[in-house]
Design a protein around this motif. Structure first.
Motif, short mmCIF file in Angstrom:
data_model
loop_
_atom_site.label_atom_id
_atom_site.label_comp_id
_atom_site.label_asym_id
_atom_site.label_seq_id
_atom_site.Cartn_x
_atom_site.Cartn_y
_atom_site.Cartn_z
N GLU A 144 49.27 114.83 69.04
CA GLU A 144 48.27 114.37 70.00
C GLU A 144 46.85 114.67 69.53
OE1 GLU A 144 49.30 115.88 73.87
OE2 GLU A 144 51.12 114.66 73.94
N ALA A 145 46.70 115.67 68.67
CA ALA A 145 45.39 116.01 68.11
C ALA A 145 45.04 115.08 66.94
CB ALA A 145 45.38 117.46 67.64
N GLY A 146 45.94 114.16 66.62
CA GLY A 146 45.67 113.20 65.56
C GLY A 146 46.18 113.60 64.19
N VAL A 147 46.97 114.66 64.13
CA VAL A 147 47.51 115.10 62.85
C VAL A 147 48.70 114.19 62.48
CG1 VAL A 147 48.58 117.02 61.60
CG2 VAL A 147 46.81 117.47 63.32
N PRO A 148 48.68 113.59 61.29
CA PRO A 148 49.81 112.75 60.88
C PRO A 148 51.10 113.57 60.82
CG PRO A 148 47.96 112.51 59.36
CD PRO A 148 47.63 113.65 60.28
N LEU A 149 52.23 112.93 61.14
CA LEU A 149 53.50 113.65 61.17
C LEU A 149 53.85 114.27 59.82
CD1 LEU A 149 55.73 111.44 63.50
CD2 LEU A 149 54.45 113.52 64.05
N SER A 150 53.44 113.63 58.72
CA SER A 150 53.71 114.22 57.41
C SER A 150 52.98 115.56 57.27
CB SER A 150 53.30 113.27 56.28
OG SER A 150 51.92 112.96 56.39
N ARG A 151 51.78 115.65 57.80
CA ARG A 151 51.01 116.90 57.77
C ARG A 151 51.60 117.91 58.75
NH1 ARG A 151 48.44 120.87 55.61
NH2 ARG A 151 46.45 121.48 56.51
N VAL A 152 52.08 117.44 59.90
CA VAL A 152 52.73 118.33 60.88
C VAL A 152 53.90 119.05 60.21
CG1 VAL A 152 54.08 118.42 63.02
CG2 VAL A 152 52.01 117.01 62.91
N LYS A 153 54.68 118.30 59.45
CA LYS A 153 55.83 118.90 58.76
C LYS A 153 55.38 120.00 57.81
CE LYS A 153 60.02 117.60 56.30
NZ LYS A 153 60.83 116.49 55.81
N GLU A 154 54.30 119.76 57.07
CA GLU A 154 53.76 120.79 56.17
C GLU A 154 53.31 122.01 56.94
OE1 GLU A 154 50.51 119.19 53.91
OE2 GLU A 154 51.68 117.46 53.25
N LEU A 155 52.61 121.78 58.06
CA LEU A 155 52.09 122.90 58.84
C LEU A 155 53.19 123.75 59.45
CD1 LEU A 155 49.05 121.20 60.61
CD2 LEU A 155 49.02 122.82 58.71
N LEU A 156 54.26 123.10 59.90
CA LEU A 156 55.37 123.85 60.48
C LEU A 156 56.06 124.73 59.44
CD1 LEU A 156 56.92 121.15 62.84
CD2 LEU A 156 55.49 123.11 63.48
N ALA A 157 56.01 124.29 58.18
CA ALA A 157 56.64 125.06 57.10
C ALA A 157 55.67 126.09 56.50
CB ALA A 157 57.13 124.11 56.01
N ALA A 158 54.41 126.02 56.87
CA ALA A 158 53.39 126.90 56.28
C ALA A 158 53.52 128.33 56.81
CB ALA A 158 52.00 126.36 56.62
N GLY A 159 52.93 129.22 56.08
CA GLY A 159 52.87 130.61 56.52
C GLY A 159 51.92 130.76 57.69
N GLU A 160 51.96 131.92 58.31
CA GLU A 160 51.16 132.17 59.51
C GLU A 160 49.66 132.01 59.25
OE1 GLU A 160 50.46 135.93 62.45
OE2 GLU A 160 52.51 135.56 61.80
N ASP A 161 49.15 132.57 58.15
CA ASP A 161 47.72 132.48 57.83
C ASP A 161 47.30 131.04 57.55
OD1 ASP A 161 47.44 135.19 58.18
OD2 ASP A 161 47.54 135.66 56.03
N GLN A 162 48.11 130.33 56.78
CA GLN A 162 47.80 128.94 56.45
C GLN A 162 47.83 128.07 57.72
OE1 GLN A 162 50.49 127.22 53.59
NE2 GLN A 162 49.13 125.50 53.14
N PHE A 163 48.79 128.32 58.59
CA PHE A 163 48.89 127.58 59.85
C PHE A 163 47.65 127.85 60.71
CE2 PHE A 163 50.28 127.00 64.27
CZ PHE A 163 50.82 125.72 64.21
N ALA A 164 47.24 129.11 60.81
CA ALA A 164 46.08 129.48 61.62
C ALA A 164 44.80 128.83 61.07
CB ALA A 164 45.92 131.00 61.66
#
Length: 157
Positions: free
Chosen positions: A56-76
């Motif tokens: 809903e924030a406009g993040v493409p689903l391919s990027r969402v997948k990367e973010l969900l797999a990212a570490g806590e610091d990278q996600f933040a």
């Protein structure tokens, strides 16, 4: 444990969307119970809310997948960037909304001037400032009207 319909409803999406997220590898599919139904836990609900919020924030689903797999610091850090981008978009939209409101005020003016420089509502708009210079923004000589069509005898273009 909840069903796919309950999971979708809790996150404000459809069952079809949940299945789509399964297909895209964003949301892990849970094991099925003895009757063949998928049973979702709290971890699925949390993941789905993250997916929906980012999408809903406009993040493409391919990027969402990367973010969900990212570490806590990278996600933040990514969330901070997304939030900054949203703030910028909100400011831009607010400026546009204000311009539309000024345009509405100028077009609802009862004087319906032949020249924009004779109408106070128009002169107070940002468009007039650009078109006629900064001196065009002082004063007001008309009153707003509820009229949505031009008065009889006024030019239409």
């Amino acid at each position: 444990m909840i069903t796919i319909g309950q999971l979708a409803a809790s996150a404000g999406c459809t069952v079809k969307a949940v299945r789509h997220y399964h297909e895209r590898g964003l949301l892990p599919e849970p094991e099925r119970d003895a009757s063949g139904y998928r049973r979702y836990g709290a971890e699925h609900a949390i993941a789905l809310i993250k997916i929906r919020t980012l999408a809903e924030a406009g993040v493409p689903l391919s990027r969402v997948k990367e973010l969900l797999a990212a570490g806590e610091d990278q996600f933040a850090a990514a969330i901070a960037d997304i939030e900054s981008t949203l703030r910028t978009r909100i400011r831009r939209l607010e400026r546009t909304r204000q311009q539309v409101a000024r345009l509405r005020a100028a077009t609802s003016c009862s004087c319906r001037p032949r020249s924009p420089t004779t109408c106070g509502s128009w002169r107070n708009s940002a468009s007039a400032s650009v078109a006629y210079g900064s001196n065009a923004t002082s004063g007001s000589s008309c009153t707003p009207s509820r009229r949505t069509t031009p008065p009889a005898g006024s030019p239409t273009s």
